[in-house]
Design a protein around this motif. Structure first.
Motif, PDB file in Angstrom:
ATOM      1  N   LEU A  33       0.818  -1.206   0.000  1.00  0.00           N
ATOM      2  CA  LEU A  33       0.000   0.000   0.000  1.00  0.00           C
ATOM      3  C   LEU A  33       0.857   1.263   0.000  1.00  0.00           C
ATOM      4  CD1 LEU A  33      -2.848  -1.166   2.377  1.00  0.00           C
ATOM      5  CD2 LEU A  33      -3.030  -0.701  -0.072  1.00  0.00           C
ATOM      6  N   THR A  34       1.990   1.229   0.664  1.00  0.00           N
ATOM      7  CA  THR A  34       2.915   2.365   0.623  1.00  0.00           C
ATOM      8  C   THR A  34       3.443   2.558  -0.796  1.00  0.00           C
ATOM      9  OG1 THR A  34       3.523   2.052   2.934  1.00  0.00           O
ATOM     10  CG2 THR A  34       5.059   3.311   1.569  1.00  0.00           C
ATOM     11  N   ASP A  35       3.774   1.446  -1.481  1.00  0.00           N
ATOM     12  CA  ASP A  35       4.228   1.533  -2.873  1.00  0.00           C
ATOM     13  C   ASP A  35       3.148   2.123  -3.777  1.00  0.00           C
ATOM     14  OD1 ASP A  35       6.633   0.435  -2.131  1.00  0.00           O
ATOM     15  OD2 ASP A  35       6.175  -1.582  -2.861  1.00  0.00           O
ATOM     16  N   ILE A  36       1.894   1.771  -3.537  1.00  0.00           N
ATOM     17  CA  ILE A  36       0.789   2.307  -4.338  1.00  0.00           C
ATOM     18  C   ILE A  36       0.665   3.812  -4.124  1.00  0.00           C
ATOM     19  CG2 ILE A  36      -1.734   2.303  -4.589  1.00  0.00           C
ATOM     20  CD1 ILE A  36      -1.582  -0.769  -4.040  1.00  0.00           C
ATOM     21  N   LEU A  37       0.764   4.255  -2.868  1.00  0.00           N
ATOM     22  CA  LEU A  37       0.706   5.691  -2.598  1.00  0.00           C
ATOM     23  C   LEU A  37       1.858   6.426  -3.271  1.00  0.00           C
ATOM     24  CD1 LEU A  37      -0.348   5.729   1.162  1.00  0.00           C
ATOM     25  CD2 LEU A  37      -1.757   6.306  -0.817  1.00  0.00           C
ATOM     26  N   THR A  38       3.040   5.809  -3.290  1.00  0.00           N
ATOM     27  CA  THR A  38       4.191   6.401  -3.962  1.00  0.00           C
ATOM     28  C   THR A  38       3.937   6.520  -5.461  1.00  0.00           C
ATOM     29  OG1 THR A  38       5.663   5.461  -2.307  1.00  0.00           O
ATOM     30  CG2 THR A  38       6.680   6.159  -4.377  1.00  0.00           C
ATOM     31  N   LEU A  39       3.315   5.506  -6.038  1.00  0.00           N
ATOM     32  CA  LEU A  39       2.990   5.540  -7.464  1.00  0.00           C
ATOM     33  C   LEU A  39       2.033   6.684  -7.776  1.00  0.00           C
ATOM     34  CD1 LEU A  39       3.103   4.285 -10.311  1.00  0.00           C
ATOM     35  CD2 LEU A  39       1.244   2.786  -9.608  1.00  0.00           C
ATOM     36  N   PHE A  40       1.028   6.890  -6.933  1.00  0.00           N
ATOM     37  CA  PHE A  40       0.095   7.992  -7.167  1.00  0.00           C
ATOM     38  C   PHE A  40       0.799   9.344  -7.046  1.00  0.00           C
ATOM     39  CE2 PHE A  40      -3.324   4.888  -6.544  1.00  0.00           C
ATOM     40  CZ  PHE A  40      -4.124   5.242  -7.609  1.00  0.00           C
ATOM     41  N   GLU A  41       1.747   9.448  -6.145  1.00  0.00           N
ATOM     42  CA  GLU A  41       2.509  10.689  -6.038  1.00  0.00           C
ATOM     43  C   GLU A  41       3.298  10.935  -7.318  1.00  0.00           C
ATOM     44  OE1 GLU A  41       6.215  11.481  -3.515  1.00  0.00           O
ATOM     45  OE2 GLU A  41       4.541  12.223  -2.309  1.00  0.00           O
ATOM     46  N   THR A  42       3.887   9.884  -7.877  1.00  0.00           N
ATOM     47  CA  THR A  42       4.622  10.006  -9.135  1.00  0.00           C
ATOM     48  C   THR A  42       3.687  10.421 -10.267  1.00  0.00           C
ATOM     49  OG1 THR A  42       6.168   8.299  -8.418  1.00  0.00           O
ATOM     50  CG2 THR A  42       6.102   8.782 -10.775  1.00  0.00           C
ATOM     51  N   LEU A  43       2.505   9.825 -10.309  1.00  0.00           N
ATOM     52  CA  LEU A  43       1.546  10.174 -11.356  1.00  0.00           C
ATOM     53  C   LEU A  43       1.070  11.615 -11.236  1.00  0.00           C
ATOM     54  CD1 LEU A  43      -0.636   6.934 -11.535  1.00  0.00           C
ATOM     55  CD2 LEU A  43       0.971   7.776 -13.252  1.00  0.00           C
ATOM     56  N   SER A  44       0.984  12.128 -10.031  1.00  0.00           N
ATOM     57  CA  SER A  44       0.515  13.506  -9.849  1.00  0.00           C
ATOM     58  C   SER A  44       1.526  14.526 -10.366  1.00  0.00           C
ATOM     59  CB  SER A  44       0.194  13.775  -8.379  1.00  0.00           C
ATOM     60  OG  SER A  44       1.369  13.808  -7.609  1.00  0.00           O
ATOM     61  N   GLU A  45       2.761  14.116 -10.588  1.00  0.00           N
ATOM     62  CA  GLU A  45       3.791  15.014 -11.103  1.00  0.00           C
ATOM     63  C   GLU A  45       3.746  15.146 -12.629  1.00  0.00           C
ATOM     64  OE1 GLU A  45       7.419  13.366  -9.624  1.00  0.00           O
ATOM     65  OE2 GLU A  45       6.909  13.790  -7.526  1.00  0.00           O
ATOM     66  N   VAL A  46       2.983  14.288 -13.299  1.00  0.00           N
ATOM     67  CA  VAL A  46       2.909  14.320 -14.759  1.00  0.00           C
ATOM     68  C   VAL A  46       2.026  15.485 -15.196  1.00  0.00           C
ATOM     69  CG1 VAL A  46       2.155  13.042 -16.802  1.00  0.00           C
ATOM     70  CG2 VAL A  46       3.251  11.837 -14.910  1.00  0.00           C
ATOM     71  N   ASP A  47       2.504  16.259 -16.177  1.00  0.00           N
ATOM     72  CA  ASP A  47       1.735  17.389 -16.691  1.00  0.00           C
ATOM     73  C   ASP A  47       0.670  16.881 -17.657  1.00  0.00           C
ATOM     74  OD1 ASP A  47       0.787  19.851 -17.473  1.00  0.00           O
ATOM     75  OD2 ASP A  47       2.412  20.192 -18.913  1.00  0.00           O
ATOM     76  N   THR A  48      -0.568  17.001 -17.258  1.00  0.00           N
ATOM     77  CA  THR A  48      -1.682  16.544 -18.101  1.00  0.00           C
ATOM     78  C   THR A  48      -2.567  17.707 -18.525  1.00  0.00           C
ATOM     79  OG1 THR A  48      -3.032  16.129 -16.143  1.00  0.00           O
ATOM     80  CG2 THR A  48      -1.739  14.268 -17.010  1.00  0.00           C
ATOM     81  N   SER A  49      -2.059  18.915 -18.433  1.00  0.00           N
ATOM     82  CA  SER A  49      -2.885  20.086 -18.740  1.00  0.00           C
ATOM     83  C   SER A  49      -3.347  20.123 -20.203  1.00  0.00           C
ATOM     84  CB  SER A  49      -2.130  21.364 -18.396  1.00  0.00           C
ATOM     85  OG  SER A  49      -0.926  21.435 -19.140  1.00  0.00           O
ATOM     86  N   ALA A  50      -2.580  19.550 -21.130  1.00  0.00           N
ATOM     87  CA  ALA A  50      -2.959  19.576 -22.542  1.00  0.00           C
ATOM     88  C   ALA A  50      -3.682  18.306 -22.977  1.00  0.00           C
ATOM     89  CB  ALA A  50      -1.710  19.770 -23.404  1.00  0.00           C
ATOM     90  N   VAL A  51      -4.010  17.432 -22.058  1.00  0.00           N
ATOM     91  CA  VAL A  51      -4.652  16.163 -22.393  1.00  0.00           C
ATOM     92  C   VAL A  51      -6.162  16.292 -22.205  1.00  0.00           C
ATOM     93  CG1 VAL A  51      -4.817  13.708 -21.822  1.00  0.00           C
ATOM     94  CG2 VAL A  51      -2.605  14.878 -21.697  1.00  0.00           C
ATOM     95  N   GLU A  52      -6.907  15.955 -23.254  1.00  0.00           N
ATOM     96  CA  GLU A  52      -8.366  15.970 -23.161  1.00  0.00           C
ATOM     97  C   GLU A  52      -8.839  14.844 -22.251  1.00  0.00           C
ATOM     98  OE1 GLU A  52     -10.991  17.751 -24.562  1.00  0.00           O
ATOM     99  OE2 GLU A  52      -9.463  19.239 -25.047  1.00  0.00           O
ATOM    100  N   PRO A  53      -9.831  15.104 -21.416  1.00  0.00           N
ATOM    101  CA  PRO A  53     -10.358  14.033 -20.554  1.00  0.00           C
ATOM    102  C   PRO A  53     -10.982  12.916 -21.388  1.00  0.00           C
ATOM    103  CG  PRO A  53     -11.199  16.185 -19.891  1.00  0.00           C
ATOM    104  CD  PRO A  53     -10.479  16.373 -21.178  1.00  0.00           C
TER     105      PRO A  53
END
Length: 101
Positions: A33-53
């Motif tokens: 579960l700690t590894d999963i939380l770390t993965l979500f933190e890594t994903l939150s650093e990705v710039d998705t501002s130009a990606v359509e939902p």
């Protein structure tokens, strides 16, 4: 750094889900579960501002059928297949502890 989850948190959630884990399993799930939380933190650093939902990856097609009631007068046949019946109802084991337990 990612937020860590404690063994006590894992044990508490496991008890809420009526799961029993030994000490080794608690350590394993805490690490996972700690590894999963770390993965979500890594994903939150990705710039998705130009990606359509993306709301759905497949076309939404509802295959509807006419709602037709059928075989409504077969209560006795149904009850004949039940392991136990009481008062014209299927009797099932109690799952909530009460005064009778």
């Amino acid at each position: 750094m990612a937020e860590t989850i404690s063994r006590n948190d894992v044990a508490h959630v496991a008890s809420l889900a009526k799961l029993a884990f030994d000490e080794a399993e608690l350590d394993q799930f805490t690490d996972q579960l700690t590894d999963i939380l770390t993965l979500f933190e890594t994903l939150s650093e990705v710039d998705t501002s130009a990606v359509e939902p993306t709301y759905s990856v497949t076309p939404n097609v509802n295959h509807l059928r006419e709602d037709v009631a059928d075989n409504w007068h077969q209560k006795q046949e149904l009850l004949a297949n039940a392991p136990e019946e009481a008062a014209d109802l299927i009797k099932v084991p109690a799952i909530i502890k009460g005064e009778d337990d």
